[in-house]
Design a protein around this motif. Structure first.
Motif, PDB file in Angstrom:
ATOM      1  N   ARG A 107      52.447 -70.942 -56.771  1.00  0.00           N
ATOM      2  CA  ARG A 107      53.030 -69.772 -56.098  1.00  0.00           C
ATOM      3  C   ARG A 107      54.317 -70.124 -55.362  1.00  0.00           C
ATOM      4  O   ARG A 107      55.309 -69.399 -55.450  1.00  0.00           O
ATOM      5  CB  ARG A 107      52.010 -69.198 -55.118  1.00  0.00           C
ATOM      6  CG  ARG A 107      50.789 -68.606 -55.794  1.00  0.00           C
ATOM      7  CD  ARG A 107      49.719 -68.242 -54.779  1.00  0.00           C
ATOM      8  NE  ARG A 107      48.525 -67.679 -55.409  1.00  0.00           N
ATOM      9  CZ  ARG A 107      47.374 -67.475 -54.779  1.00  0.00           C
ATOM     10  NH1 ARG A 107      47.259 -67.781 -53.495  1.00  0.00           N
ATOM     11  NH2 ARG A 107      46.344 -66.966 -55.430  1.00  0.00           N
ATOM     12  N   TYR A 123      38.502 -71.498 -57.088  1.00  0.00           N
ATOM     13  CA  TYR A 123      38.915 -70.101 -57.027  1.00  0.00           C
ATOM     14  C   TYR A 123      38.340 -69.404 -58.246  1.00  0.00           C
ATOM     15  O   TYR A 123      37.988 -70.010 -59.250  1.00  0.00           O
ATOM     16  CB  TYR A 123      40.438 -69.956 -56.973  1.00  0.00           C
ATOM     17  CG  TYR A 123      41.173 -70.656 -58.087  1.00  0.00           C
ATOM     18  CD1 TYR A 123      41.395 -70.046 -59.316  1.00  0.00           C
ATOM     19  CD2 TYR A 123      41.654 -71.956 -57.928  1.00  0.00           C
ATOM     20  CE1 TYR A 123      42.059 -70.677 -60.336  1.00  0.00           C
ATOM     21  CE2 TYR A 123      42.325 -72.603 -58.950  1.00  0.00           C
ATOM     22  CZ  TYR A 123      42.528 -71.946 -60.143  1.00  0.00           C
ATOM     23  OH  TYR A 123      43.187 -72.594 -61.161  1.00  0.00           O
ATOM     24  N   LEU A 161      49.394 -78.693 -47.710  1.00  0.00           N
ATOM     25  CA  LEU A 161      48.472 -77.564 -47.752  1.00  0.00           C
ATOM     26  C   LEU A 161      47.421 -77.738 -46.667  1.00  0.00           C
ATOM     27  O   LEU A 161      46.649 -78.698 -46.679  1.00  0.00           O
ATOM     28  CB  LEU A 161      47.798 -77.477 -49.127  1.00  0.00           C
ATOM     29  CG  LEU A 161      46.841 -76.295 -49.318  1.00  0.00           C
ATOM     30  CD1 LEU A 161      47.572 -74.973 -49.141  1.00  0.00           C
ATOM     31  CD2 LEU A 161      46.179 -76.374 -50.687  1.00  0.00           C
ATOM     32  N   VAL A 176      47.139 -74.155 -57.025  1.00  0.00           N
ATOM     33  CA  VAL A 176      47.413 -72.737 -56.807  1.00  0.00           C
ATOM     34  C   VAL A 176      48.625 -72.561 -55.894  1.00  0.00           C
ATOM     35  O   VAL A 176      49.531 -71.776 -56.178  1.00  0.00           O
ATOM     36  CB  VAL A 176      46.182 -72.032 -56.203  1.00  0.00           C
ATOM     37  CG1 VAL A 176      46.514 -70.593 -55.828  1.00  0.00           C
ATOM     38  CG2 VAL A 176      45.021 -72.070 -57.185  1.00  0.00           C
ATOM     39  N   ALA A 177      48.638 -73.294 -54.783  1.00  0.00           N
ATOM     40  CA  ALA A 177      49.755 -73.191 -53.841  1.00  0.00           C
ATOM     41  C   ALA A 177      51.059 -73.625 -54.483  1.00  0.00           C
ATOM     42  O   ALA A 177      52.095 -72.966 -54.330  1.00  0.00           O
ATOM     43  CB  ALA A 177      49.460 -74.032 -52.602  1.00  0.00           C
ATOM     44  N   THR A 229      47.443 -72.363 -45.357  1.00  0.00           N
ATOM     45  CA  THR A 229      48.894 -72.269 -45.255  1.00  0.00           C
ATOM     46  C   THR A 229      49.547 -73.435 -45.992  1.00  0.00           C
ATOM     47  O   THR A 229      49.177 -74.597 -45.794  1.00  0.00           O
ATOM     48  CB  THR A 229      49.348 -72.301 -43.787  1.00  0.00           C
ATOM     49  OG1 THR A 229      48.705 -71.234 -43.085  1.00  0.00           O
ATOM     50  CG2 THR A 229      50.857 -72.137 -43.684  1.00  0.00           C
ATOM     51  N   ALA A 230      50.505 -73.119 -46.852  1.00  0.00           N
ATOM     52  CA  ALA A 230      51.306 -74.143 -47.540  1.00  0.00           C
ATOM     53  C   ALA A 230      52.639 -74.272 -46.821  1.00  0.00           C
ATOM     54  O   ALA A 230      53.280 -73.270 -46.485  1.00  0.00           O
ATOM     55  CB  ALA A 230      51.530 -73.770 -49.001  1.00  0.00           C
ATOM     56  N   GLU A 249      51.793 -68.333 -46.547  1.00  0.00           N
ATOM     57  CA  GLU A 249      50.384 -68.042 -46.316  1.00  0.00           C
ATOM     58  C   GLU A 249      49.643 -67.866 -47.641  1.00  0.00           C
ATOM     59  O   GLU A 249      50.119 -67.178 -48.543  1.00  0.00           O
ATOM     60  CB  GLU A 249      50.231 -66.775 -45.470  1.00  0.00           C
ATOM     61  CG  GLU A 249      50.677 -66.939 -44.019  1.00  0.00           C
ATOM     62  CD  GLU A 249      49.870 -68.016 -43.290  1.00  0.00           C
ATOM     63  OE1 GLU A 249      48.637 -68.087 -43.513  1.00  0.00           O
ATOM     64  OE2 GLU A 249      50.466 -68.793 -42.524  1.00  0.00           O
ATOM     65  N   GLN A 250      48.490 -68.520 -47.740  1.00  0.00           N
ATOM     66  CA  GLN A 250      47.605 -68.379 -48.889  1.00  0.00           C
ATOM     67  C   GLN A 250      46.295 -67.771 -48.415  1.00  0.00           C
ATOM     68  O   GLN A 250      45.999 -67.764 -47.224  1.00  0.00           O
ATOM     69  CB  GLN A 250      47.345 -69.748 -49.526  1.00  0.00           C
ATOM     70  CG  GLN A 250      48.581 -70.602 -49.766  1.00  0.00           C
ATOM     71  CD  GLN A 250      49.492 -70.012 -50.819  1.00  0.00           C
ATOM     72  OE1 GLN A 250      49.032 -69.638 -51.886  1.00  0.00           O
ATOM     73  NE2 GLN A 250      50.784 -69.935 -50.526  1.00  0.00           N
ATOM     74  N   SER A 251      45.486 -67.285 -49.343  1.00  0.00           N
ATOM     75  CA  SER A 251      44.204 -66.687 -48.949  1.00  0.00           C
ATOM     76  C   SER A 251      43.265 -67.724 -48.353  1.00  0.00           C
ATOM     77  O   SER A 251      42.318 -67.385 -47.637  1.00  0.00           O
ATOM     78  CB  SER A 251      43.539 -66.035 -50.167  1.00  0.00           C
ATOM     79  OG  SER A 251      43.270 -66.999 -51.170  1.00  0.00           O
ATOM     80  N   LEU A 292      43.137 -76.164 -55.300  1.00  0.00           N
ATOM     81  CA  LEU A 292      43.813 -75.274 -54.356  1.00  0.00           C
ATOM     82  C   LEU A 292      45.277 -75.658 -54.189  1.00  0.00           C
ATOM     83  O   LEU A 292      46.144 -74.798 -54.026  1.00  0.00           O
ATOM     84  CB  LEU A 292      43.105 -75.307 -53.000  1.00  0.00           C
ATOM     85  CG  LEU A 292      41.664 -74.799 -52.975  1.00  0.00           C
ATOM     86  CD1 LEU A 292      41.109 -74.878 -51.564  1.00  0.00           C
ATOM     87  CD2 LEU A 292      41.583 -73.381 -53.504  1.00  0.00           C
TER      88      LEU A 292
END
Length: 485
Positions: free
Chosen positions: A110, A210, A69, A106-107, A50-51, A45-47, A103
């Motif tokens: 992480r 972001y 993503l 970012v995913a 969902t990845a 889960e991402q802000s 984005l």
């Protein structure tokens, strides 16, 4: 009017936004390197959505991992403030669910954080070396078109295929969209691959979706430490990555100038500053270090020099261009750095006579190596701070105790000076284990000199602050005559 056809093309990807494949055998070792099991589908889960990570194929011959993503435009909009980019209807109607944007970077950062660090667990040897990889991104925003993709990825060792995505296949006269289908193939270390994508996806998109915090420069340095300082497009990458954050760009370019290989000033002037009289151009700090150490070696009459922790070989190149140095060697713990050094020095194109002057070899400074011995001088330029403090004593024994050159030159950052770097969070480089004050460096260098029979002189390198000293501190160790070994 062209938006709907483009989005229909984007939708054909079924949101498989990135795949990485290998033919290294057994190919399923990719699961160990990524710390994601090939038999499982995992959701993160991402802000902003969902990845999902899964493996479309996993055999001994070929293994492919996919990162999908699923962006929730509403959740993305609610996670932002009014000062964030695109605070408008564009937050809800855009290409974010379909295209590989910032984005996705970012995913990726992480989800694959452990793999990006280079930790390979039981497959560490594999994690440390290049393997055959293929990266596919079916829809990638690419401002500047395919040429930009080639400029950014080819210097990193990739074969690049970047094909423009048409606005609409049914209307070829409409031309191409701002998207490309990107395919990269090459033999690259997996951690480097993930870190390159982590930085270059938002660079190609040139629209970060972001909020950028004060630690953004450190994020860039961590992801780019292995490849960005020597990248020919590092200025372009830094400017695009940090967007409108001019102060952050200046900090990043300053730090890259210290680490990198260019002998030109890359730090941008402060925006909107008053017009001043032209000033004499100042060399970046890394060039000043090279010049200072080079002069020390010449003044000492050294003829044979070994650069311990030579990195990509810039200082070796300078040594080879100096006829006074008849024998030059470079060692490094990073095999990849040695490959860069060999390419920089053009070893394969050297005449036999030139090649006899230079030696490159892989070695660690905390273990004795007979190849370290027999040189007039040894250089440790910005090296000791990368060594764990608990291992410094071993390094001292290897260099001053076993190799025992008559001259040793050490440079390291002066941590007191760090307050002058606007926006700097933590140390100057993410791999530094420590950074010493002038007093700490003095204590250490006196201890080494006393223990191993050397005299030591300390100097500063770079612009001197009356209170803080110089940004770099240098110690010159000279062997005492008649030393009892």
């Amino acid at each position: 009017m062209a938006c709907r056809p483009v989005l229909s093309v984007l939708g054909q990807t079924e949101r498989v936004l990135l795949t990485v494949a290998t033919t290294h055998q057994p190919a399923t070792d990719l699961g160990y390197l990524l710390h994601k099991h090939p038999d499982r589908v995992q959701h993160f889960e991402q802000s902003f959505g969902t990845a999902t990570v899964f493996y479309p194929e996993a055999s001994d011959e070929r293994c492919t991992v996919a990162l999908v993503l699923d962006v929730d435009p509403v959740r993305l909009a609610r996670s932002r403030g009014k000062g964030s980019p695109d605070f408008s209807l564009a937050q809800y109607v855009n290409d974010r669910p379909y295209a590989a944007s910032s984005l996705l970077a970012v995913a990726l950062g992480r989800v694959f954080s452990t793999a990006r660090s280079g930790r390979g667990g039981s497959r560490q040897d594999l994690a440390d070396r290049p393997i055959p990889l293929e990266v596919n991104i079916p829809v990638l925003p690419c401002r500047g078109g395919p040429p930009i993709a080639h400029r950014l990825f080819e210097p990193l060792g990739w074969t690049v295929e970047a094909l423009p995505v048409p606005l609409d296949d049914g209307f070829p006269e409409w031309g191409s969209s701002r998207y490309v289908r990107l395919r990269l193939t090459g033999e690259v270390r997996l951690a480097d691959t993930l870190n390159q994508l982590h930085v270059l996806l938002p660079v190609l998109d040139e629209s970060k979706h972001y909020w950028q915090g004060p630690d953004e420069v450190d994020k860039l340095m961590r992801s780019g430490e292995a490849w960005l300082p020597t990248h020919p497009e590092r200025d372009l990458i830094t400017r695009r990555y940090l967007g409108r954050a001019g102060a952050l760009r200046r900090v990043a370019l300053t730090r890259l100038a210290e680490l990198g290989d260019d002998l030109v000033e890359v730090v941008e002037p402060v925006e909107d500053e008053e017009v001043r009289q032209p000033e004499e151009k100042r060399l970046p700090l890394n060039a000043q270090r090279h010049a200072a150490v080079h002069q020390v070696l010449l003044d000492a009459g050294a003829q044979s020099v070994i650069d311990l922790g030579c990195g990509s070989g810039q200082f070796l190149d300078q040594l080879l261009q100096t006829g006074a140095f008849t024998r030059v060697a470079g060692s490094d713990v990073s095999a990849r750095s040695l490959q860069h050094a060999a390419a920089r020095l053009r070893l394969e194109q050297m005449s036999e006579r030139q090649a006899e002057r230079i030696q490159l070899f892989h070695s660690a400074l905390t273990y004795e190596d007979d190849r370290f011995a027999g040189f007039d001088a040894a250089v440790l330029m910005e090296v000791i701070e990368h060594v764990d403090p608990s291992r410094l004593e071993a390094l001292e024994r290897v260099v001053w105790g076993a190799a025992r050159p008559r001259l040793v030159v050490v440079t390291t950052p002066n941590s007191e000076y760090n307050v002058r770097y606007e926006g700097l969070v933590g140390m100057r480089h993410p791999d530094h284990r420590f950074e010493w004050t002038r007093s700490e460096f003095s204590d250490w260098s006196e201890h080494v000199a006393t223990t191993y029979g050397y005299m030591v002189e300390r100097r500063g390198i770079g612009e001197v602050d009356e209170t803080l000293g110089a940004p770099t501190q240098m110690a010159i160790f000279t062997e005492k005559e008649g030393r009892d070994d």
